[in-house]
Design an enzyme around this catalytic site. Sequence first.
Site: not given
Length: 380
Positions: A130, A132, A157, A270, A337, A339, A364, A366
């Site tokens: 149980a 969603s 939890i 750079k 991406q 970095l 909480e 989806t």
Amino acid sequence: MLKDYEFMLSDEQLDLRDMIRDFAQNKVKDVCIEAEKAATVPEDLVKTAMDMELNLLTVPEEYGGAGLNKWTYAIMREELSRGDSAFASRVFGFGWDPLEIAGNEWQKEWVAGLIQEGGVLAFGLTESKAGSDAGAMETRAVKKGDKYIINGEKTFITNGDCTDVIAIFAVTDKEKGSRGGITGFLLPKDTPGFTVSNHEDKMGIRCVHTNSLFFDNVELDEKYRLGEEGEGFKIALKILGVSRPATASSAVGVAQSALDEAVKYAKQRKVFGKEIWKHEGVGFMLADMEMRTQAARQLVWGACRSADEGKNNLKLSSIAKCYAGDTAMYVAENAVQVLGGYGYTKEYPVEKLMRDAKIYQIFEGTNQIQRKIIAGELCK
């Protein structure tokens, strides 16, 4: 939150924000980067946060708290989450919403006392079958005289192993289904028959523990019932409806932290003789990350301001939670991406932020459930 919207904030909000920002950036961030490797909670730092009374921000003044409104709390939660969103969940717990929505006077005074002593309130709704579909819960509570006998389990939890009291929900009349057969309770942690599993080995938010809870003939006095019998499902939905903007503010904090790291790197690195942000391929990515983060923040603020005016708008709450969660993941992924290879290593914090961000599309409710709610409210 950077300086763009400071004109909207009061001096009190700015002072409180700056205090939490300093704590989050100078005390929390580096400690949690190390602690999360072993999924440990830095309890000494938690105690510092409790001494700062951060866990009392949402508790009303008449019960010994700061009594912040939801907008101000969202600002503060974002700042602490910029340091580490898991740590923010450990410190704040689930907040005051269950008591505000359904608690009686005795319950409010009791829980406020626990929070003043450094405790947190957790929220126990999800079960293995149980998630969603909360109405499919199997935990049972049978009334015997002035007590309830509770049997079952809850999963995933947050703060399950450190909380002092948990708002849980159980079936009291299976024939009535979710709309009249579920009841809420406030469960003290030391109740006989109540046990907690070892914490889950999670991908992200590893500086807060997530546990399963087990109820084996737990005997609970009816004074711990949250609201009236049969109102539990309605109460749980109301709690989630008003709590989601707070969760969304943590997602904004993750997004802002990832954006901060990406901008810092893009100004230092750079390529072909110039900083990489000056190449449109990177500069436009940063611009999109900034736009989404700013938009998510304003959606959170809008939902909170609506609630503070007494208008708990379910659609706005779901929009804020859904968009902020998607934004956290989008910004964190793009920070990796920016970095490049360094972003994929644990030497830089963006890979951690990407792992942390994912949960905000899941718990909480989806983001698929949020879209269902939004569509339903839109087409009423």
